[in-house]
Write a protein that holds these residues in place. Structure first.
Motif, PDB file in Angstrom:
ATOM      1  N   PRO A 195       0.801  -1.232   0.000  1.00 47.74           N
ATOM      2  CA  PRO A 195       0.000   0.000   0.000  1.00 47.74           C
ATOM      3  C   PRO A 195       0.836   1.285   0.000  1.00 47.74           C
ATOM      4  CG  PRO A 195      -0.877  -1.546   1.596  1.00 47.74           C
ATOM      5  CD  PRO A 195       0.415  -2.128   1.091  1.00 47.74           C
ATOM      6  N   THR A 196       1.953   1.284   0.718  1.00 46.51           N
ATOM      7  CA  THR A 196       2.802   2.480   0.749  1.00 46.51           C
ATOM      8  C   THR A 196       3.378   2.756  -0.629  1.00 46.51           C
ATOM      9  OG1 THR A 196       3.362   2.138   3.076  1.00 46.51           O
ATOM     10  CG2 THR A 196       4.869   3.513   1.791  1.00 46.51           C
ATOM     11  N   ARG A 197       3.883   1.734  -1.287  1.00 50.89           N
ATOM     12  CA  ARG A 197       4.470   1.940  -2.614  1.00 50.89           C
ATOM     13  C   ARG A 197       3.406   2.316  -3.646  1.00 50.89           C
ATOM     14  NH1 ARG A 197       8.107  -2.227  -0.672  1.00 50.89           N
ATOM     15  NH2 ARG A 197       6.849  -3.890  -1.572  1.00 50.89           N
ATOM     16  N   LEU A 198       2.224   1.740  -3.536  1.00 47.71           N
ATOM     17  CA  LEU A 198       1.154   2.099  -4.468  1.00 47.71           C
ATOM     18  C   LEU A 198       0.743   3.559  -4.269  1.00 47.71           C
ATOM     19  CD1 LEU A 198      -0.544   1.024  -6.758  1.00 47.71           C
ATOM     20  CD2 LEU A 198      -2.220   0.254  -5.074  1.00 47.71           C
ATOM     21  N   LYS A 199       0.707   4.003  -3.024  1.00 52.41           N
ATOM     22  CA  LYS A 199       0.390   5.410  -2.758  1.00 52.41           C
ATOM     23  C   LYS A 199       1.508   6.314  -3.284  1.00 52.41           C
ATOM     24  CE  LYS A 199      -1.112   8.551   0.865  1.00 52.41           C
ATOM     25  NZ  LYS A 199      -1.464   8.655   2.296  1.00 52.41           N
ATOM     26  N   MET A 200       2.755   5.864  -3.188  1.00 52.97           N
ATOM     27  CA  MET A 200       3.870   6.629  -3.747  1.00 52.97           C
ATOM     28  C   MET A 200       3.689   6.804  -5.259  1.00 52.97           C
ATOM     29  SD  MET A 200       7.219   5.187  -1.797  1.00 52.97           S
ATOM     30  CE  MET A 200       7.699   5.843  -0.215  1.00 52.97           C
ATOM     31  N   ILE A 201       3.249   5.747  -5.915  1.00 49.78           N
ATOM     32  CA  ILE A 201       2.994   5.828  -7.362  1.00 49.78           C
ATOM     33  C   ILE A 201       1.892   6.854  -7.630  1.00 49.78           C
ATOM     34  CG2 ILE A 201       2.101   4.556  -9.369  1.00 49.78           C
ATOM     35  CD1 ILE A 201       4.982   3.806  -8.747  1.00 49.78           C
ATOM     36  N   ALA A 202       0.828   6.837  -6.821  1.00 49.34           N
ATOM     37  CA  ALA A 202      -0.263   7.796  -6.993  1.00 49.34           C
ATOM     38  C   ALA A 202       0.230   9.227  -6.786  1.00 49.34           C
ATOM     39  CB  ALA A 202      -1.409   7.480  -6.031  1.00 49.34           C
ATOM     40  N   LEU A 203       1.087   9.441  -5.792  1.00 49.14           N
ATOM     41  CA  LEU A 203       1.648  10.770  -5.551  1.00 49.14           C
ATOM     42  C   LEU A 203       2.553  11.200  -6.695  1.00 49.14           C
ATOM     43  CD1 LEU A 203       2.391  10.308  -1.765  1.00 49.14           C
ATOM     44  CD2 LEU A 203       0.912  12.096  -2.724  1.00 49.14           C
ATOM     45  N   LEU A 204       3.387  10.279  -7.159  1.00 52.14           N
ATOM     46  CA  LEU A 204       4.300  10.596  -8.259  1.00 52.14           C
ATOM     47  C   LEU A 204       3.549  10.838  -9.568  1.00 52.14           C
ATOM     48  CD1 LEU A 204       7.160   8.108  -7.376  1.00 52.14           C
ATOM     49  CD2 LEU A 204       7.317  10.612  -7.365  1.00 52.14           C
ATOM     50  N   ASN A 223      -6.596   5.206 -13.130  1.00 50.25           N
ATOM     51  CA  ASN A 223      -7.328   4.414 -12.136  1.00 50.25           C
ATOM     52  C   ASN A 223      -6.771   4.539 -10.728  1.00 50.25           C
ATOM     53  OD1 ASN A 223      -9.114   3.454 -14.070  1.00 50.25           O
ATOM     54  ND2 ASN A 223      -7.846   1.686 -14.527  1.00 50.25           N
ATOM     55  N   LEU A 224      -5.657   5.254 -10.587  1.00 52.44           N
ATOM     56  CA  LEU A 224      -5.076   5.445  -9.259  1.00 52.44           C
ATOM     57  C   LEU A 224      -5.948   6.405  -8.458  1.00 52.44           C
ATOM     58  CD1 LEU A 224      -1.312   5.858 -10.192  1.00 52.44           C
ATOM     59  CD2 LEU A 224      -2.353   3.930  -8.983  1.00 52.44           C
ATOM     60  N   PRO A 225      -5.977   6.233  -7.132  1.00 49.44           N
ATOM     61  CA  PRO A 225      -6.768   7.164  -6.318  1.00 49.44           C
ATOM     62  C   PRO A 225      -6.187   8.576  -6.384  1.00 49.44           C
ATOM     63  CG  PRO A 225      -5.485   5.680  -4.934  1.00 49.44           C
ATOM     64  CD  PRO A 225      -5.324   5.211  -6.339  1.00 49.44           C
ATOM     65  N   ASP A 226      -7.055   9.569  -6.275  1.00 51.10           N
ATOM     66  CA  ASP A 226      -6.626  10.963  -6.270  1.00 51.10           C
ATOM     67  C   ASP A 226      -6.182  11.319  -4.850  1.00 51.10           C
ATOM     68  OD1 ASP A 226      -6.186  13.656  -6.596  1.00 51.10           O
ATOM     69  OD2 ASP A 226      -8.268  14.158  -7.011  1.00 51.10           O
ATOM     70  N   VAL A 227      -4.911  11.610  -4.684  1.00 48.52           N
ATOM     71  CA  VAL A 227      -4.362  11.930  -3.367  1.00 48.52           C
ATOM     72  C   VAL A 227      -4.071  13.426  -3.220  1.00 48.52           C
ATOM     73  CG1 VAL A 227      -3.425   9.625  -2.897  1.00 48.52           C
ATOM     74  CG2 VAL A 227      -2.067  11.274  -4.197  1.00 48.52           C
ATOM     75  N   SER A 228      -4.517  14.221  -4.166  1.00 46.84           N
ATOM     76  CA  SER A 228      -4.233  15.656  -4.131  1.00 46.84           C
ATOM     77  C   SER A 228      -4.885  16.345  -2.928  1.00 46.84           C
ATOM     78  CB  SER A 228      -4.646  16.332  -5.433  1.00 46.84           C
ATOM     79  OG  SER A 228      -6.007  16.122  -5.704  1.00 46.84           O
ATOM     80  N   GLU A 229      -6.046  15.896  -2.510  1.00 49.04           N
ATOM     81  CA  GLU A 229      -6.716  16.493  -1.352  1.00 49.04           C
ATOM     82  C   GLU A 229      -5.907  16.267  -0.080  1.00 49.04           C
ATOM     83  OE1 GLU A 229      -9.490  18.609   0.891  1.00 49.04           O
ATOM     84  OE2 GLU A 229      -9.108  18.548  -1.261  1.00 49.04           O
ATOM     85  N   SER A 240      13.595   2.524  -3.432  1.00 49.38           N
ATOM     86  CA  SER A 240      14.593   1.632  -4.022  1.00 49.38           C
ATOM     87  C   SER A 240      13.928   0.407  -4.634  1.00 49.38           C
ATOM     88  CB  SER A 240      15.604   1.212  -2.952  1.00 49.38           C
ATOM     89  OG  SER A 240      16.523   0.302  -3.473  1.00 49.38           O
ATOM     90  N   ARG A 241      12.920  -0.096  -3.959  1.00 47.71           N
ATOM     91  CA  ARG A 241      12.189  -1.260  -4.489  1.00 47.71           C
ATOM     92  C   ARG A 241      11.480  -0.896  -5.789  1.00 47.71           C
ATOM     93  NH1 ARG A 241      11.122  -5.606  -6.387  1.00 47.71           N
ATOM     94  NH2 ARG A 241       9.492  -6.962  -5.616  1.00 47.71           N
ATOM     95  N   LEU A 242      10.847   0.271  -5.820  1.00 48.61           N
ATOM     96  CA  LEU A 242      10.176   0.715  -7.045  1.00 48.61           C
ATOM     97  C   LEU A 242      11.185   0.967  -8.170  1.00 48.61           C
ATOM     98  CD1 LEU A 242       7.531   3.138  -5.496  1.00 48.61           C
ATOM     99  CD2 LEU A 242       7.086   0.909  -6.576  1.00 48.61           C
ATOM    100  N   LYS A 243      12.339   1.484  -7.801  1.00 44.26           N
ATOM    101  CA  LYS A 243      13.384   1.742  -8.800  1.00 44.26           C
ATOM    102  C   LYS A 243      13.965   0.428  -9.323  1.00 44.26           C
ATOM    103  CE  LYS A 243      17.700   4.102  -9.547  1.00 44.26           C
ATOM    104  NZ  LYS A 243      18.936   4.457  -8.937  1.00 44.26           N
TER     105      LYS A 243
END
Length: 107
Positions: free
Chosen positions: A16-25, A86-92, A51-54
């Motif tokens: 979940p943390t890495r998926l949220k990082m993708i949404a933020l990026l 399809n990623l969640p909107d994390v801008s809020e 590092s894992r995502l990279k």
């Protein structure tokens, strides 16, 4: 793409943390230190996730002075079938942290 490389990409996205990082990026590039108040975890933990995502080529890094910024490797994400829309909107969530003065700006 080889099946084990594809599986590694999905394993990296399964956290979940890495998926949220993708949404933020998906919104913009981020420095490691900017993620700390968002996730409320240590800098080494943030770096390990990035590092894992990279390692599976889902993100790239660019050095700007003393800072290292991470960005999405959109071509790689598209090649594994991840639709960024399809990623969640994390801008809020970012807006609320900014209002509280908790966001760090490394630029």
């Amino acid at each position: 793409m080889e099946i084990h490389k594809l599986a590694d990409c999905f394993k990296a996205l399964g956290d979940p943390t890495r998926l949220k990082m993708i949404a933020l990026l998906n919104l913009r590039d981020f420095c490691v230190c900017e993620f700390i108040p968002i996730f409320n975890i240590s800098q080494p933990a943030i770096s390990k996730h990035l590092s894992r995502l990279k390692s599976v080529e889902l993100v790239t890094e660019n050095r700007k002075g003393q800072w290292v910024f991470y960005s999405l490797n959109r071509e790689r994400l598209e090649s594994i079938g991840l639709a960024l829309k399809n990623l969640p909107d994390v801008s809020e969530e970012l807006r609320k942290l900014e209002e509280k003065g908790l966001l760090v700006n490394c630029e």
